[in-house]
Design a protein around this motif. Sequence first.
Motif, PDB file in Angstrom:
ATOM      1  N   ILE A  21       0.837  -1.200   0.000  1.00  0.00           N
ATOM      2  CA  ILE A  21       0.000   0.000   0.000  1.00  0.00           C
ATOM      3  C   ILE A  21       0.872   1.250   0.000  1.00  0.00           C
ATOM      4  N   GLU A  22       1.925   1.222   0.791  1.00  0.00           N
ATOM      5  CA  GLU A  22       2.846   2.358   0.865  1.00  0.00           C
ATOM      6  C   GLU A  22       3.522   2.600  -0.488  1.00  0.00           C
ATOM      7  N   ILE A  23       3.974   1.545  -1.138  1.00  0.00           N
ATOM      8  CA  ILE A  23       4.619   1.662  -2.462  1.00  0.00           C
ATOM      9  C   ILE A  23       3.627   2.194  -3.490  1.00  0.00           C
ATOM     10  N   THR A  24       2.410   1.674  -3.455  1.00  0.00           N
ATOM     11  CA  THR A  24       1.379   2.132  -4.388  1.00  0.00           C
ATOM     12  C   THR A  24       1.084   3.613  -4.173  1.00  0.00           C
ATOM     13  N   ALA A  25       0.997   4.051  -2.927  1.00  0.00           N
ATOM     14  CA  ALA A  25       0.735   5.467  -2.621  1.00  0.00           C
ATOM     15  C   ALA A  25       1.878   6.341  -3.125  1.00  0.00           C
ATOM     16  N   GLU A  26       3.109   5.898  -2.946  1.00  0.00           N
ATOM     17  CA  GLU A  26       4.264   6.657  -3.437  1.00  0.00           C
ATOM     18  C   GLU A  26       4.231   6.764  -4.963  1.00  0.00           C
ATOM     19  N   ASN A  27       3.916   5.663  -5.629  1.00  0.00           N
ATOM     20  CA  ASN A  27       3.831   5.676  -7.093  1.00  0.00           C
ATOM     21  C   ASN A  27       2.731   6.617  -7.576  1.00  0.00           C
TER      22      ASN A  27
END
Length: 181
Positions: free
Chosen positions: A11-17
């Motif tokens: 979720i964190e990676i997706t939010a950063e992307n």
Amino acid sequence: MVSVTPTARNIEITAENLQEDLARLEIQRQALERELAAVTAHLGSVQRALGALQALMPGASPSSPAPGPGPVDVPSPKEAAPSRAAAPADTSEDIDESRATAGHTDADADGGKTYGKLTEQILAYFAEAGEVDVRARDVASALGRDTDSGSINAVRSTIDRLVGTSRVRRVGRGLYRAVRP
């Protein structure tokens, strides 16, 4: 030390992307707004020139409309899609300058001359350049407006309007020179 689950990390990676995509898309939207404003300004200039030429054609009646497409009513990009991030100040100035001059002459109601900021900057550049042939891209670069094609096209359109009003002279393909006083 805090343990992060794989789902939380995804979720964190997706939010950063998504944040990176949002920033990239916002920059692209601003560039497209500037380009649309430049095209709209150029369209108005071409329509005025065509109207003037048709008035000079033999047998043309003053009341007959010009053939071809009429004025294009394009909603402003800000009306079509509200922005989530504030645009830089120079971007809105470019858009406001192009919108303000699109389809309008430089003469105000009582015959006095009023110019936009970009027009004044270009006239000042040509005054300094004197008898030197310059390209629109060089003018845009000197004014710090060479960041994208929309900004360069806004300068190019403004120079074309100045050529049309005999304030700047076209001396060759893509070359311009100041008009002698």
